[in-house]
Each structure stands twice: as C-alpha cells, then as structure tokens.
Motif scaffolding. Structure first.
Motif, PDB file in Angstrom:
ATOM      1  N   LYS A  79       0.832  -1.218   0.000  1.00  0.00           N
ATOM      2  CA  LYS A  79       0.000   0.000   0.000  1.00  0.00           C
ATOM      3  C   LYS A  79       0.857   1.255   0.000  1.00  0.00           C
ATOM      4  CE  LYS A  79      -4.337  -1.573   2.001  1.00  0.00           C
ATOM      5  NZ  LYS A  79      -5.407  -1.249   2.945  1.00  0.00           N
ATOM      6  N   THR A  80       2.052   1.135   0.568  1.00  0.00           N
ATOM      7  CA  THR A  80       2.927   2.310   0.623  1.00  0.00           C
ATOM      8  C   THR A  80       3.312   2.760  -0.778  1.00  0.00           C
ATOM      9  OG1 THR A  80       3.808   1.505   2.727  1.00  0.00           O
ATOM     10  CG2 THR A  80       5.059   3.235   1.598  1.00  0.00           C
ATOM     11  N   ASP A  81       3.724   1.781  -1.615  1.00  0.00           N
ATOM     12  CA  ASP A  81       4.153   2.110  -2.972  1.00  0.00           C
ATOM     13  C   ASP A  81       3.072   1.843  -4.014  1.00  0.00           C
ATOM     14  OD1 ASP A  81       6.633   2.841  -2.018  1.00  0.00           O
ATOM     15  OD2 ASP A  81       7.512   0.852  -2.294  1.00  0.00           O
ATOM     16  N   LYS A  97     -18.962   0.437  -4.744  1.00  0.00           N
ATOM     17  CA  LYS A  97     -19.549   1.649  -4.171  1.00  0.00           C
ATOM     18  C   LYS A  97     -19.617   2.759  -5.211  1.00  0.00           C
ATOM     19  CE  LYS A  97     -18.122   0.821   0.627  1.00  0.00           C
ATOM     20  NZ  LYS A  97     -17.287   1.303   1.753  1.00  0.00           N
ATOM     21  N   THR A  98     -18.551   2.846  -6.014  1.00  0.00           N
ATOM     22  CA  THR A  98     -18.542   3.867  -7.065  1.00  0.00           C
ATOM     23  C   THR A  98     -19.670   3.625  -8.059  1.00  0.00           C
ATOM     24  OG1 THR A  98     -16.146   4.076  -6.851  1.00  0.00           O
ATOM     25  CG2 THR A  98     -17.146   4.957  -8.858  1.00  0.00           C
ATOM     26  N   GLU A  99     -19.830   2.350  -8.453  1.00  0.00           N
ATOM     27  CA  GLU A  99     -20.921   2.004  -9.364  1.00  0.00           C
ATOM     28  C   GLU A  99     -22.273   2.321  -8.732  1.00  0.00           C
ATOM     29  OE1 GLU A  99     -21.004   1.015 -12.485  1.00  0.00           O
ATOM     30  OE2 GLU A  99     -18.840   1.292 -12.577  1.00  0.00           O
ATOM     31  N   GLN A 100     -22.353   2.068  -7.407  1.00  0.00           N
ATOM     32  CA  GLN A 100     -23.608   2.366  -6.707  1.00  0.00           C
ATOM     33  C   GLN A 100     -23.879   3.864  -6.715  1.00  0.00           C
ATOM     34  OE1 GLN A 100     -23.718   0.970  -2.670  1.00  0.00           O
ATOM     35  NE2 GLN A 100     -25.757   1.792  -2.286  1.00  0.00           N
ATOM     36  N   LYS A 148      -5.209 -10.676  -2.442  1.00  0.00           N
ATOM     37  CA  LYS A 148      -6.641 -10.943  -2.507  1.00  0.00           C
ATOM     38  C   LYS A 148      -7.422  -9.945  -1.660  1.00  0.00           C
ATOM     39  CE  LYS A 148     -10.022 -14.649  -2.059  1.00  0.00           C
ATOM     40  NZ  LYS A 148     -10.272 -16.066  -1.693  1.00  0.00           N
ATOM     41  N   GLU A 149      -6.861  -9.584  -0.476  1.00  0.00           N
ATOM     42  CA  GLU A 149      -7.532  -8.619   0.404  1.00  0.00           C
ATOM     43  C   GLU A 149      -7.644  -7.252  -0.255  1.00  0.00           C
ATOM     44  OE1 GLU A 149      -6.473  -6.292   4.549  1.00  0.00           O
ATOM     45  OE2 GLU A 149      -5.935  -8.430   4.399  1.00  0.00           O
ATOM     46  N   GLU A 150      -6.522  -6.825  -0.872  1.00  0.00           N
ATOM     47  CA  GLU A 150      -6.544  -5.536  -1.563  1.00  0.00           C
ATOM     48  C   GLU A 150      -7.506  -5.582  -2.754  1.00  0.00           C
ATOM     49  OE1 GLU A 150      -5.521  -1.527  -2.197  1.00  0.00           O
ATOM     50  OE2 GLU A 150      -5.262  -2.877  -0.489  1.00  0.00           O
ATOM     51  N   TYR A 151      -7.509  -6.750  -3.430  1.00  0.00           N
ATOM     52  CA  TYR A 151      -8.428  -6.915  -4.562  1.00  0.00           C
ATOM     53  C   TYR A 151      -9.882  -6.783  -4.116  1.00  0.00           C
ATOM     54  CZ  TYR A 151     -11.252  -9.492  -7.943  1.00  0.00           C
ATOM     55  OH  TYR A 151     -12.238  -9.876  -8.818  1.00  0.00           O
ATOM     56  N   GLU A 152     -10.219  -7.432  -2.995  1.00  0.00           N
ATOM     57  CA  GLU A 152     -11.582  -7.359  -2.488  1.00  0.00           C
ATOM     58  C   GLU A 152     -11.938  -5.929  -2.089  1.00  0.00           C
ATOM     59  OE1 GLU A 152     -13.803  -9.611  -2.645  1.00  0.00           O
ATOM     60  OE2 GLU A 152     -12.504 -11.253  -3.296  1.00  0.00           O
ATOM     61  N   ASP A 153     -10.967  -5.228  -1.451  1.00  0.00           N
ATOM     62  CA  ASP A 153     -11.221  -3.828  -1.054  1.00  0.00           C
ATOM     63  C   ASP A 153     -11.465  -2.950  -2.270  1.00  0.00           C
ATOM     64  OD1 ASP A 153     -10.925  -4.549   1.562  1.00  0.00           O
ATOM     65  OD2 ASP A 153      -8.870  -3.794   1.769  1.00  0.00           O
ATOM     66  N   LYS A 154     -10.594  -3.123  -3.279  1.00  0.00           N
ATOM     67  CA  LYS A 154     -10.754  -2.303  -4.480  1.00  0.00           C
ATOM     68  C   LYS A 154     -12.047  -2.647  -5.212  1.00  0.00           C
ATOM     69  CE  LYS A 154      -7.075   0.368  -4.745  1.00  0.00           C
ATOM     70  NZ  LYS A 154      -6.681   0.326  -3.333  1.00  0.00           N
ATOM     71  N   LYS A 155     -12.377  -3.945  -5.208  1.00  0.00           N
ATOM     72  CA  LYS A 155     -13.612  -4.368  -5.848  1.00  0.00           C
ATOM     73  C   LYS A 155     -14.814  -3.769  -5.138  1.00  0.00           C
ATOM     74  CE  LYS A 155     -15.883  -8.535  -7.591  1.00  0.00           C
ATOM     75  NZ  LYS A 155     -15.846 -10.018  -7.612  1.00  0.00           N
TER      76      LYS A 155
END
Length: 424
Positions: free
Chosen positions: A94-96, A130-133, A118-125
C-alpha cells in the motif's frame, strides 16, 4: 495388438476431448492443445502455462511436477510473476501502491504496509462497487429530476390551459356585458328618435292642412267685402290642431346604466372567482392536518380542553388570532406580530375588525364573519394563505416569505367581547 491399443487410446482421447469444454472467447485456453483449444482448468506458476483436463494429468501424477504450484486458470501468467525475484506476486504494498512477492517484502519493501493481494483486490472491488452504486444513484436522481421537470411541465401546461379557459370566459363575459351595455343605450336612443319622428310627422301634417286653409283664405281676401262674407260659410271649418306647448322630446337618462352593467359583471366575476377558490380550496385541503394544542407551551392564563382542540381565556372558548410562526420566535413578554419577527398573522379585533399583521397592518374587508378559517403554507414557494373555508374565499396571502426553520401554528386567544369568533 499394438494397432488395437493405439486405436483404443485415440478413441479414449477423442472421447475425453469431446466431454471437455472448448475455450470460448474470454476464457483461458489450454497452452498445449493443438488445433481446437480446450478450456484451461489450472495454471502452473512454475511452467507459466495453462492446462486442460487431459494435459493437466502429468502435474497430478508425476512426482516432480506435483511440487509445482497450481492455481485456477488465468491469462498472462508472466505478468503475475515478480520480474526481479521470479516469484508469484501474491502481496500488495500500500505504501508504494504496487504488487510484490514475498521476497520483495523482506528486501525492497521492508516496513511497508503490505497486505495479501486478494484482500486488496476485495477492497478495491468493493470500492468500485460503491462507485458504481454512486453512479447508479446519480443516474436515478437524474431520472427523478427529469421526471419532476416533466410533472412540473404537465402542471404548468394544465395551469396555463385552465388559466386561458378562465380568462377567455372572463373576456367573453366582459365583451358580452359591453355589447349588452351598448345595445341598451342604443335602444334608448332609438326610442327617443322614434318618438321625435312621430312628433315631427304629426306637426308636418298639421302644417300641410294649415297651409291649405291659408291659401284658400288668401284667395278670398282678394275679393270684394260682400263676396268675401258670402263665401266664408261655404269654406271648410278650420282643421283641428294640437296644443304643442307642453310637448317636448326629453333625451333619455343614461345615469346608472354603466354602473348597473359593471355591477352585473362584478357578480359574474364573483361567481367565477368562487368557483376558482372552491377548486383551489379542494386542492389545498388534501394537505389538511389535525392540529392539537400543546399544553406545555400554553400561557398560564390559558386553559386547554382535554382533547387539545379548544382553548379558553376566562369562561368563554374563543380564538381571536390565527397565525403561523417559526420555531425560534419569542413567545414570552411583549410580542411584535409581523413577518420580520417570524409571525404571519391574521387578527380579529373588537366585533368585526380584521387585519393582516403584515408590518404595517393591512385592514381586511370581509363580507361576513368567517366561521372556519383554513391556513395553507407552501414552504418552498414562501406562501402563507388564510382561507374562509365555508365561503371558499381567500382572506389574505403573505407572499415572498423566507423560511429557514420549522413552522408551527400559533393561537392567541383574548377574552370574548361579545362578537362571534372563528372556532378552532
């Protein structure tokens, strides 16, 4: 025997291939298949290749290949490998803001904020979701606004059509009243002219007869005196004449004609106005609410009924004021009733003295004492209107009001001095 075995193996491979799915567009194909590409089931992170069920078998049976790391089939395996350490990119720094392998976290990204890929992927997804919502919500809001504009246009068109109809009827009524006024005046003038023509015709007839006798007398006057006297008895008697001394043609009186026509027009307009107010009243009555007075905010001098619908000062139930007030107004001590202080007020003083406390006060002329008073507030339009409900008549409207707080009905009863007062 060899030929039979070869044929059997080909049939088995052919049967196995037919049972497996052919890779469709967007799916990962097998990298080993030649000709028709079957769908890849797994991808090897060591071999950097994807395999269908048939070509995956060595990785499941051969001891050396069993040590290879298999994942669900993915495209572009080279892009999932760390180019520096040749290891799988399974972490996210996340830093870079970059994907890293396990060695990267020890060497190049030490003490950085690293999470599983996978965790970052789920967060971004989830963030994208939320953006789509938000996008969907705003699209719905656009539709809502457009629908509001459509409804507003429909209301505007309906109001314009109704207004045109009303004003057309009023215009026709005015034109009809004007035509009737002109016809009335002209009819009076025709009668006067007819009477004058009758008098003139009668006078001309008398003149004709008198001229005839005058001619006869003039001829006799030229004869000798004896002959004149002898001829007079044979002349016709003098024609009868009318005494015209008191006869005259008086111009008709038009006094009050215009006033009566205007009064009649006013009655027509009043009937039309009543119909309009009745329609308006029906429209605002759909927003009617039951008002219950709050005993906690009542002045100690006031006594409320058990149902909170009446208030009395002394022994007589009465309501002398019908008001609307904002939430933060002062209700203690000396109160100045005007819109600037947050009060939109209709007042009754003495028996029949009504005023709108508009600052300065506006004296109201009501044809009768209202039995039931309705208050209509349009918060967005800044409108406070008082209606005489039974007569379907507008008492007074405060326009151009500016509201920033909640509005509450406010009643200020005074001792009854003998005049009837509107009930709550």
């Amino acid at each position: 025997m060899a030929a039979q075995f070869r044929q059997s193996a080909q049939q088995k491979a052919s049967s196995s291939s037919s049972e497996q799915q052919v890779a469709r567009p967007g799916e990962v194909p097998c990298d080993v298949c030649t000709g028709t590409k079957l769908k890849g089931l797994k991808s090897c992170l060591v071999c950097l290749a994807s395999y269908c069920e048939t070509h995956l078998e060595p990785h499941l049976t051969a001891s050396r290949l069993k040590r290879h790391q298999l994942i669900n089939s993915v495209e572009k395996l080279e892009g999932r490998m760390c180019t520096k350490h040749d290891k799988l990119l399974e972490l996210f720094c996340k830093t870079d803001q970059t994907c890293v392998c396990l060695l990267c976290t020890v060497l190049d990204h030490k003490r950085h904020d690293v999470v599983p890929l996978k965790e970052e992927y789920e967060d971004k997804k989830a963030e994208l979701g939320k953006t789509e919502q938000l996008i969907q919500e705003r699209r719905l809001k656009i539709q809502e606004i457009k629908r509001s504009v459509e409804l507003s246009k429909e209301d505007a068109d309906r109001e314009i059509a109704g207004g045109v109809q009303v004003f057309t009827a009023l215009k026709e009524s005015v034109e009809r009243s004007q035509a009737e006024l002109i016809d009335t005046i002209r009819e009076k003038q025709r009668k006067t002219e007819k009477q004058a023509d009758g008098f003139i015709q009668e006078l001309e007839q008398e003149i004709s007869k008198l001229k005839k006798r005058s001619s006869e007398l003039e001829q006799l006057s030229r004869t000798e005196d004896i002959h004149l006297l002898q001829s007079l008895p044979s002349l016709n008697a003098a024609p009868p004449t009318k005494d015209w001394t008191e006869v005259s043609v008086r111009p008709p009186s038009y006094e009050g004609t215009v006033v009566r026509a205007v009064n009649q027009l006013e009655e027509t307009l009043s009937k039309q106005m009543k119909k309009l107010f009745e329609a308006e009243l029906k429209r605002v009555q759909q927003y009617a609410v039951a008002v219950t007075l709050d005993p906690d905010t009542a002045n100690p001098w006031l006594i409320l009924s058990d149902d909170g619908k009446q208030v009395k000062h002394g022994e007589v139930f009465t309501t002398r004021f019908r008001l609307k007030g904002r939430e933060s107004v002062n209700r203690k001590g000396q109160i100045t009733l005007n819109p600037q202080e947050g009060y939109w007020t209709i007042c009754l003083r003495n028996e029949n003295e009504y005023k709108a406390a508009a600052g300065p006060a506006v004296r109201l002329s009501l044809k009768s004492q209202p039995e039931t008073v309705g208050v209509f507030v349009d918060y967005e339009e800044g409108l406070v209107s008082f209606y005489e409900a039974d007569a379907a008549a507008l008492i007074y409207s405060f326009t151009g009001c500016f509201f920033t707080e909640k509005l509450y009905p406010f009643f200020c009863p005074y001792p009854n001095t003998g005049g009837k007062t509107p009930p709550l």
